[in-house]
Write a protein that holds these residues in place. Structure first.
Motif, PDB file in Angstrom:
ATOM      1  N   TYR A 206     -28.408 -39.679   4.874  1.00 15.73           N
ATOM      2  CA  TYR A 206     -27.482 -38.972   5.749  1.00 15.73           C
ATOM      3  C   TYR A 206     -26.075 -39.504   5.480  1.00 15.73           C
ATOM      4  O   TYR A 206     -25.839 -40.714   5.585  1.00 15.73           O
ATOM      5  N   CYS A 213     -22.062 -33.941   5.363  1.00  9.29           N
ATOM      6  CA  CYS A 213     -23.182 -33.066   5.012  1.00  9.29           C
ATOM      7  C   CYS A 213     -22.700 -31.824   4.271  1.00  9.29           C
ATOM      8  O   CYS A 213     -23.319 -31.385   3.289  1.00  9.29           O
ATOM      9  N   THR A 236     -32.050 -40.944  16.969  1.00 13.95           N
ATOM     10  CA  THR A 236     -30.909 -40.904  16.039  1.00 13.95           C
ATOM     11  C   THR A 236     -31.181 -39.940  14.901  1.00 13.95           C
ATOM     12  O   THR A 236     -30.309 -39.150  14.507  1.00 13.95           O
ATOM     13  N   GLN A 240     -29.201 -36.599  13.396  1.00 13.96           N
ATOM     14  CA  GLN A 240     -28.766 -36.493  12.004  1.00 13.96           C
ATOM     15  C   GLN A 240     -29.316 -35.232  11.346  1.00 13.96           C
ATOM     16  O   GLN A 240     -28.585 -34.525  10.635  1.00 13.96           O
ATOM     17  N   THR A 243     -27.498 -32.095  12.592  1.00 17.64           N
ATOM     18  CA  THR A 243     -26.178 -31.970  11.958  1.00 17.64           C
ATOM     19  C   THR A 243     -26.314 -31.553  10.503  1.00 17.64           C
ATOM     20  O   THR A 243     -25.579 -30.675  10.026  1.00 17.64           O
TER      21      THR A 243
END
Length: 296
Positions: A206, A213, A236, A240, A243
């Motif tokens: 990530y 991204c 978390t 990620q 997103t």
């Protein structure tokens, strides 16, 4: 992609066409998760690790489109013993644990004897190989670039889709601050280099933000990429993945974020933990990957 490679991609994807793979090819990392072993993780035998991997397949992996396993401990036993169901695709990891360092750069080692043909013999639908990369120091003509291109071509010749995993890392003498500042560009640069070498599917870290991204997606140039969990906690990772998916990613490959607190040395506790802890997490991750649940 050729026809067989497209079939491989479909096999590791949800009905909505998003990649979702349970990563269980870790060896030393999986031992470290079994902290309740008498004598500590270092006392875990190969047989005990193999049993844990079989339970992970039985209680978690069989509920995912695909599972990533290693040919040193898990395979071919989980196939030959009927643990892995026909509804779950098998991704075979070709990389050995650890790496060698030459002139300050890291290089992955292959598992002895594991070729694209051997992946097929083990029942693999897809292969995975890891490369450590510093795209600010390496290019397509470097050792890593040549090795990557050669293996991609060999897998294509076998009709086998290869997932190219890229991990960037901090150089000796590079401060944490310097590396953190360079990290998003290194992830994007690794995606670009792999795509130039012919990669058809990518497994990537990530890059830290929505902008990162989007930059990775642009750098990959149409090559689908999945974000890896890198040991972060489940909540978390959901954020990620949400997103990443909103900015062009094609899926997720999750390991420790799903199962790191479920691998008791006790088979009974392991089954309970995997069913009550890890399996609901997989369901949540599937919903984020498929766009039914926003990342948290």
């Amino acid at each position: 992609m050729n026809t067989l490679e497209r079939r491989g991609l479909a096999a590791i994807s949800t009905p909505a066409g998003r990649m979702l793979i349970v990563a269980a090819d870790q060896r030393n990392g999986m031992k470290q998760a079994m902290t309740d072993a008498p004598g500590g993780p270092g006392a875990i035998s190969i047989g005990e690790l193999a049993a844990a991997k079989a339970d992970l397949v039985r209680h978690l992996g069989n509920n995912a489109p695909a599972i990533l396993l290693d040919p040193e401990v898990a395979l071919p036993a989980v196939v030959d013993d009927g643990v892995l169901t026909g509804n779950t695709a098998l991704v075979v990891g070709m990389d050995a644990s650890g790496y060698e360092t030459v002139d300050g750069l890291r290089y992955t080692r292959y598992v002895d004897g594991v070729t694209p043909r051997r992946v097929r013999e083990l029942g693999g639908d897809v292969a995975k190989m890891l490369w450590y990369l510093r795209p600010d120091r390496q290019d397509g003509r470097s050792r890593a670039g040549v090795e990557m291109r050669d293996l991609i071509e060999a897998c294509t010749g076998e009709g086998l889709l290869l997932i190219v995993e890229i991990l960037t890392y901090r150089l000796e003498g590079e401060s944490e601050q310097e590396y953190a500042a360079a990290f998003p560009d290194l992830v994007a640069g690794g995606a670009r280099l792999a795509a130039e070498c012919g990669a058809k599917v990518l497994k990537l870290q990530y890059p830290g933000s929505a902008e990162g991204c989007a930059a990775v997606t642009a750098a990959a140039g149409g090559v689908p990429w999945a974000v890896l969990s890198a040991g972060v906690d489940h909540e978390t990772f959901l954020g990620q993945v949400g997103t990443a998916m909103a900015n062009g990613a094609g899926g997720a490959m999750a390991g420790r974020s799903l199962w790191k607190d479920s691998l008791s040395i006790s088979a009974d506790l392991r089954a309970d933990y995997l069913t009550k802890r890890a399996l609901p997490r997989l369901s949540e991750l599937r919903e984020v990957v498929d766009g039914m649940l926003p990342g948290r």
